[in-house]
Design an enzyme around this catalytic site. Structure first.
Site, short mmCIF file in Angstrom:
data_model
loop_
_atom_site.label_atom_id
_atom_site.label_comp_id
_atom_site.label_asym_id
_atom_site.label_seq_id
_atom_site.Cartn_x
_atom_site.Cartn_y
_atom_site.Cartn_z
N PHE A 1 0.86 -1.18 0.00
CA PHE A 1 0.00 0.00 0.00
C PHE A 1 0.90 1.24 0.00
CE2 PHE A 1 -2.91 3.12 1.73
CZ PHE A 1 -4.12 2.78 1.16
N ASP B 1 2.50 -5.01 8.71
CA ASP B 1 1.30 -4.19 8.58
C ASP B 1 0.10 -5.13 8.49
OD1 ASP B 1 -0.86 -2.66 7.72
OD2 ASP B 1 0.42 -1.25 6.64
N TYR C 1 -10.67 0.61 11.06
CA TYR C 1 -11.87 0.96 10.27
C TYR C 1 -12.19 -0.03 9.16
CZ TYR C 1 -8.30 3.20 7.31
OH TYR C 1 -7.18 3.46 6.56
N LYS C 2 -11.29 -1.01 8.93
CA LYS C 2 -11.57 -2.02 7.90
C LYS C 2 -12.36 -3.17 8.54
CE LYS C 2 -7.77 -0.40 5.07
NZ LYS C 2 -6.34 -0.46 4.75
N ARG D 1 -12.38 -5.41 -6.74
CA ARG D 1 -12.03 -6.00 -5.46
C ARG D 1 -13.30 -6.23 -4.64
NH1 ARG D 1 -8.19 -3.01 -1.04
NH2 ARG D 1 -9.96 -1.58 -1.07
C1 LIG Z 1 -5.67 0.82 4.52
C2 LIG Z 1 -4.19 0.75 4.62
C3 LIG Z 1 -3.45 1.82 5.16
C4 LIG Z 1 -4.14 3.09 5.59
O1 LIG Z 1 -3.27 3.95 6.26
P1 LIG Z 1 -3.87 5.18 7.12
O2 LIG Z 1 -2.67 5.93 7.52
O3 LIG Z 1 -4.61 4.59 8.28
O4 LIG Z 1 -4.76 5.96 6.21
C5 LIG Z 1 -2.09 1.66 5.28
N1 LIG Z 1 -1.46 0.53 4.89
C6 LIG Z 1 -2.13 -0.51 4.36
C7 LIG Z 1 -1.40 -1.75 3.95
C8 LIG Z 1 -3.51 -0.42 4.18
O5 LIG Z 1 -4.19 -1.42 3.63
#
Ligand SMILES: *Cc1c(COP(=O)(O)O)cnc(C)c1O
Length: 416
Positions: free
Chosen positions: A129, A201, A226-227, A375
């Site tokens: 990400f 992560d 939040y996921k 997705r």
């Molecule tokens: C959703 C997600 C994020 C989101 O990061 P925020 O700082 O909370 O916005 C980060 N890393 C991964 C791998 C994600 O899937």
């Protein structure tokens, strides 16, 4: 599976079926995007009322003590801990993944440097990400000491990319686009055998797949609420640091909430003795309070039951898409092997963006990720087998009738 009745029969036998009632779901929507933003727990609206009306409105400033606000990041961390194989006082709920990664990478760089100053490489995946990579890039620039971010294009390259120059391997357990899941135990062992630190992560893992951070001996982890944990839009993330690393180094965002005695108003920063040092400043109490409503649903089941249903849902979805939409140019990008699959399934389609918009217009909400990826997230607490059947039938209609070709489905919003 050949009939909708078979899907309904699976729902009747589902041990998690009754938990669906604990979510405020729209009756006209099939929601397959809980991997991006979970649905509200039914208890969240009442909790928000209490926090705003009674705790904020009546309790006012006293609520930092009387409503337990000040302790909330730690208390919720302890509630979340069993879902990820963490112990008490190893997790705090706070800030965002991006901010927490900065804290953890900074602390980890110093630990690695104390062990071997020649190690100046952070290894990650190009498909990670982007914010994870951006934060590493920002930290490296800030350090200005010749650190380097080394990115691999395929997980099979990790064993050679992680070498005797590597300080940290920063790995996302489940890939946000493809749903590919790493073997966390094996990869942590490999990282340690090479003398590096393992930072995980868990954005697409916490509440989605069983995780055993202490069992695999990981070094650091972040994740969001939040996921799959259904904490609400922008609800705070979490940090995990095992006891053995907590007091190694303090992190650089040395705000007063991480001080060992914040209300002494000491002009000199002295980090808290434990996980508290990973806090920074005043936390968003309204949003953080709602995280508990999501966690409370998880207390009524266990991650093994959730995992079994998750795999059954993604298996069924893949089977039905391939059987019922086989004549269309859909290509599965999610691993078929269970051990390598998280809780979502992704297909490439040359017009993926438009197809997803046409699905959303018909009440089947998934999302789109560049390039060309449709997705679909499967959240066992509230997704039914019949939802899978109906979603695939809707996809079949959209593709057969080519409704996705309508010009309105090509218009892009700011958030895809
Ligand atoms: C959703 C997600 C994020 C989101 O990061 P925020 O700082 O909370 O916005 C980060 N890393 C991964 C791998 C994600 O899937």
């Amino acid at each position: 599976m050949n009939t909708r009745e078979e899907a309904l029969a699976l729902d009747s036998a589902d041990p998690l079926a009754s938990l669906r009632d604990q979510f405020a779901l729209s009756p006209t929507t099939i929601y397959l995007d809980g991997n991006s933003l979970g649905v509200p727990p039914a208890a969240a609206a009442q909790r928000a009322q209490t926090v705003i009306g009674a705790e904020w409105g009546e309790g006012l400033i006293r609520s930092w003590n009387t409503a337990g606000w000040f302790e909330l990041p730690r208390r919720l961390g302890n509630k979340l801990a069993p879902l990820i194989g963490a112990a008490d006082n190893e997790v705090v709920v706070t800030d965002t993944i991006s901010i927490n990664l900065f804290k953890l990478l900074s602390a980890a760089v110093r630990v690695a440097n104390a062990r071997d100053p020649k190690r100046r490489v952070i290894v990650s995946e190009r498909s990670n990400f982007p914010t994870d990579l951006y934060i590493a890039q920002g930290l490296i620039e800030q350090l200005d000491r010749g650190y380097e971010l080394r990115l691999v294009d395929d997980p099979s390259e990790l064993p050679t990319a992680i070498g005797d120059d590597t300080a940290i391997a920063m790995i996302t357990h489940v890939n946000y686009r493809t749903g590919y899941m790493h073997d966390m135990a094996a990869l942590t062992k490999l990282i340690h055998d090479k003398g590096a630190l393992a930072l995980w992560d868990l954005a697409h893992s916490a509440g989605a797949v069983p995780v055993d951070l202490n069992g695999v001996g990981a070094d650091y982890a972040v994740g969001c609420t939040y996921k799959y944990l259904n904490g609400g839009p922008g609800s705070p993330a979490f940090v995990w640091v095992p006891k053995r690393h907590q007091n190694d180094f303090s992190q650089p965002l040395s705000g007063w909430w991480g001080h060992r005695a914040p209300f002494k108003m000491d002009p000199a920063y002295q980090p808290d003795d434990g996980i508290g040092r990973f806090l920074c400043g005043t936390q968003p109490m309204v949003s953080m309070s709602l995280v508990e409503c999501g966690l409370d649903v998880f207390l009524q089941t266990d991650m093994q039951t959730i995992r079994a249903k998750s795999l059954a849902l993604t298996d069924l979805f893949i089977e039905l898409v391939e059987a019922r939409c086989g004549e269309f140019p859909l290509k599965l990008v999610t691993p078929r092997e269970h051990a390598q699959r998280g809780s979502h399934a992704s297909f490439e389609h040359p017009h993926g963006y438009e197809v997803m918009q046409a699905l959303i217009a018909r009440g089947v909400i998934g999302d789109y990720r560049e390039p060309h990826v449709l997705r679909f997230g499967f959240t066992p607490l509230y997704t039914r087998f019949v939802d899978v059947w109906d979603a695939v039938e809707t996809l079949r209609e959209v593709l057969t009738q080519e409704t996705w070709r309508a010009p309105e489905f090509a218009a892009r919003g700011a958030v895809t």
